[in-house]
Design a protein around this motif. Structure first.
Motif, short mmCIF file in Angstrom:
data_model
loop_
_atom_site.label_atom_id
_atom_site.label_comp_id
_atom_site.label_asym_id
_atom_site.label_seq_id
_atom_site.Cartn_x
_atom_site.Cartn_y
_atom_site.Cartn_z
N ARG A 66 0.88 -1.17 0.00
CA ARG A 66 0.00 0.00 0.00
C ARG A 66 0.91 1.22 0.00
N VAL A 67 0.79 2.06 -1.03
CA VAL A 67 1.72 3.15 -1.26
C VAL A 67 1.02 4.49 -1.02
N THR A 68 1.65 5.34 -0.21
CA THR A 68 1.08 6.65 0.10
C THR A 68 2.15 7.73 -0.10
N LEU A 69 1.84 8.75 -0.89
CA LEU A 69 2.74 9.89 -1.05
C LEU A 69 2.61 10.79 0.17
N LEU A 70 3.71 10.99 0.88
CA LEU A 70 3.71 11.83 2.07
C LEU A 70 4.10 13.27 1.77
N GLU A 71 5.02 13.43 0.83
CA GLU A 71 5.52 14.78 0.55
C GLU A 71 6.17 14.83 -0.82
N LYS A 72 5.93 15.91 -1.54
CA LYS A 72 6.68 16.19 -2.77
C LYS A 72 7.36 17.52 -2.58
N GLY A 73 8.69 17.53 -2.62
CA GLY A 73 9.45 18.74 -2.35
C GLY A 73 9.51 19.67 -3.54
N SER A 74 10.30 20.72 -3.38
CA SER A 74 10.55 21.68 -4.47
C SER A 74 11.88 21.34 -5.12
N PRO A 75 12.05 21.67 -6.40
CA PRO A 75 13.32 21.38 -7.07
C PRO A 75 14.49 22.10 -6.39
N ASP A 76 15.62 21.40 -6.28
CA ASP A 76 16.82 22.04 -5.74
C ASP A 76 17.56 22.77 -6.85
N GLU A 77 18.77 23.24 -6.55
CA GLU A 77 19.51 24.05 -7.53
C GLU A 77 19.90 23.24 -8.76
N ARG A 78 19.88 21.91 -8.66
CA ARG A 78 20.20 21.06 -9.81
C ARG A 78 18.95 20.54 -10.51
N GLY A 79 17.79 21.04 -10.09
CA GLY A 79 16.54 20.63 -10.72
C GLY A 79 16.03 19.28 -10.26
N ARG A 80 16.53 18.80 -9.12
CA ARG A 80 16.09 17.51 -8.58
C ARG A 80 15.00 17.72 -7.53
N THR A 81 13.95 16.95 -7.65
CA THR A 81 12.83 17.04 -6.71
C THR A 81 12.70 15.72 -5.95
N GLU A 82 12.72 15.80 -4.63
CA GLU A 82 12.55 14.60 -3.81
C GLU A 82 11.08 14.41 -3.44
N SER A 83 10.67 13.16 -3.43
CA SER A 83 9.35 12.79 -2.92
C SER A 83 9.52 11.73 -1.84
N VAL A 84 8.62 11.75 -0.87
CA VAL A 84 8.70 10.82 0.25
C VAL A 84 7.43 9.98 0.27
N TRP A 85 7.59 8.67 0.39
CA TRP A 85 6.48 7.73 0.32
C TRP A 85 6.50 6.81 1.54
N SER A 86 5.32 6.44 2.00
CA SER A 86 5.22 5.36 2.98
C SER A 86 4.71 4.12 2.25
N LEU A 87 5.26 2.97 2.61
CA LEU A 87 4.87 1.70 2.01
C LEU A 87 4.49 0.74 3.13
N LYS A 88 3.46 -0.04 2.90
CA LYS A 88 3.08 -1.09 3.86
C LYS A 88 2.83 -2.37 3.08
N ARG A 89 3.52 -3.42 3.48
CA ARG A 89 3.45 -4.70 2.77
C ARG A 89 2.03 -5.27 2.88
N ARG A 90 1.46 -5.58 1.72
CA ARG A 90 0.13 -6.18 1.70
C ARG A 90 0.21 -7.64 2.16
N GLY A 91 -0.93 -8.21 2.45
CA GLY A 91 -0.98 -9.61 2.79
C GLY A 91 -1.80 -9.85 4.04
N PRO A 92 -2.11 -11.10 4.29
CA PRO A 92 -2.90 -11.42 5.49
C PRO A 92 -2.11 -11.12 6.75
N PRO A 93 -2.78 -10.72 7.82
CA PRO A 93 -2.05 -10.44 9.07
C PRO A 93 -1.38 -11.69 9.60
N LEU A 94 -0.23 -11.49 10.25
CA LEU A 94 0.52 -12.62 10.80
C LEU A 94 -0.19 -13.17 12.02
#
Length: 210
Positions: free
Chosen positions: A182-210
């Protein structure tokens, strides 16, 4: 990849390395509510200080790194004893609650990651060329149990072919990971001086509970 990656470390071309824990880790990791004591897998870990931060937050760390130079530089940061041993194709160094496994991430077996319950990727996916990223996402899903939570930091930039770090857009993140996470976008940053933009995601492994 292995030869070029080793060469980058040997020549000191490691502009991706930060001299402090990544701000996204510090800010967002607590929001995942990963239980203290949960072992965290850090693929392609380099000598990242993020591993120190995770350890100080109460997590044993399992870092996987191909370049022995990176591991030795990490260990040299602290004057703490190091124990070393070998296991199934990996040279392992343990310092405090951080284990560093020197070898190929794709050779890590599920039995070797049996204690892992969370993961953190700041510079793994973006270090891999397009053809390898699908294999990486599948292998990560194999290594972590259902319910395991993780944090992923991705980068986009103008030159899709240039890297590492490679540009990995949001639609590719979704395509790679949603079959098993299960993928959730937490944050999309602004481009830095080199034009690179960082994004932060949370991931949770799918499947039946243990």
């Amino acid at each position: 990849m292995s030869t070029s990656w080793r060469q980058r470390w040997q020549e000191g071309r490691i502009g991706f390395h930060l001299d402090q824990p990544h701000p996204a880790l510090v800010h967002y990791w607590p929001t995942l509510e990963v239980e203290s004591g949960t072992k965290v897998l850090v693929p392609l870990c380099g000598k990242s200080l993020d591993m120190r931060w995770l350890a100080e937050a109460g997590h044993p760390v399992l870092g996987i790194e191909l370049a022995p130079e990176a591991i030795e530089q990490f260990l040299a940061q602290r004057s703490i004893g190091v124990s070393r041993y070998a296991q199934a194709g990996f040279e392992i160094s343990r310092q405090g609650s951080v284990e560093l496994w020197c070898g190929d991430f794709f050779h890590l077996h599920i039995q070797q990651a049996a204690e892992v319950g969370a993961f953190y990727d700041r510079a793994s996916l973006i270090a891999l060329p397009p053809a390898t990223r699908e294999r990486y996402a599948f292998h990560l899903a194999q290594l972590v149990p259902p319910g395991a939570k993780g944090l992923l930091v991705s980068i986009t930039h103008q030159d899709d072919e240039a890297g590492p770090p490679y540009s990995v857009p949001g639609d590719e993140i979704a395509q790679l990971f949603t079959p098993n996470f299960r993928v959730t976008l937490l944050e999309k940053g602004s481009p830095d001086e080199r034009g690179r933009t960082e994004s932060v995601w949370s991931l949770k492994r799918r499947g039946p509970p243990l």
